[in-house]
Motif scaffolding. Structure first.
Motif, mmCIF file in Angstrom:
data_model
loop_
_atom_site.group_PDB
_atom_site.id
_atom_site.type_symbol
_atom_site.label_atom_id
_atom_site.label_comp_id
_atom_site.label_asym_id
_atom_site.label_seq_id
_atom_site.Cartn_x
_atom_site.Cartn_y
_atom_site.Cartn_z
ATOM 1 N N UNK A 46 0.813 -1.219 0.000
ATOM 2 C CA UNK A 46 0.000 0.000 0.000
ATOM 3 C C UNK A 46 0.845 1.267 0.000
ATOM 4 N N UNK A 47 1.890 1.300 0.791
ATOM 5 C CA UNK A 47 2.636 2.555 0.967
ATOM 6 C C UNK A 47 3.741 2.695 -0.087
ATOM 7 N N UNK A 48 4.180 3.928 -0.349
ATOM 8 C CA UNK A 48 5.246 4.151 -1.335
ATOM 9 C C UNK A 48 6.544 3.447 -0.929
ATOM 10 N N UNK A 73 8.911 -4.890 -6.575
ATOM 11 C CA UNK A 73 9.081 -3.463 -6.304
ATOM 12 C C UNK A 73 8.564 -2.583 -7.449
ATOM 13 N N UNK A 74 8.567 -3.098 -8.653
ATOM 14 C CA UNK A 74 8.095 -2.319 -9.805
ATOM 15 C C UNK A 74 6.582 -2.368 -9.967
ATOM 16 N N UNK A 75 5.946 -3.232 -9.191
ATOM 17 C CA UNK A 75 4.490 -3.358 -9.275
ATOM 18 C C UNK A 75 3.834 -2.101 -8.693
#
Length: 143
Positions: A46-48, A73-75
């Motif tokens: 959810x978070x950046x 991580x790219x999702x």
């Protein structure tokens, strides 16, 4: 170097044991581990990325591994719009253990992990993490 691994293991054991107590299942480390992993990975989704990195920097080493395990991580981030949506995501992360781990009180399980995180992550960082969530989700972190 072995002593460092022992320290990492002890830190993670303390965290998981604390979650188990918070869940009302002291001594059931397996249950606490599964719940912790599902909660951490749901928050992560959810978070950046930057916020994730700042938060996990303060967690025990083994929990960092739990957090990043399977992370794409790219999702694109999954933005939960409601508390119910987050709780469903946590149960989905648990996948085949969902019934055993969350059948009675998913909200309480999430709060147990979040209360334990508060012990490890400083208050300013938690404010930043909560700021990334809709209010009804952020409220879970105050319990």
């Amino acid at each position: 170097m072995e002593a460092k691994f022992d320290d990492y293991a002890q830190d993670a054991k303390r965290f998981i044991d604390t979650v188990a107590v918070e869940l009302g299942t002291p001594g059931d480390a397996d249950h606490a581990y599964r719940v912790t992993q599902a909660v951490l990975q749901s928050i992560r989704n959810h978070i950046p990325i930057e916020e994730s990195m700042e938060m996990i920097a303060q967690l025990p080493m083994i929990l960092k591994a739990m957090y990043v395990n399977g992370w794409r991580i790219n999702k694109e981030r999954r933005r939960y719009e409601s508390r119910e949506e987050l709780l469903k995501a946590v149960c989905k992360e648990a996948d085949r253990t969902e019934h055993a781990d969350f059948q009675h009180n998913c909200k309480g399980a999430v709060q147990a992990v979040l209360r334990t995180i508060k012990i490890y992550v400083d208050a300013d960082e938690l404010v930043d993490v909560r700021g990334q969530m809709p209010e009804e989700i952020a409220e879970l972190m105050y319990a």
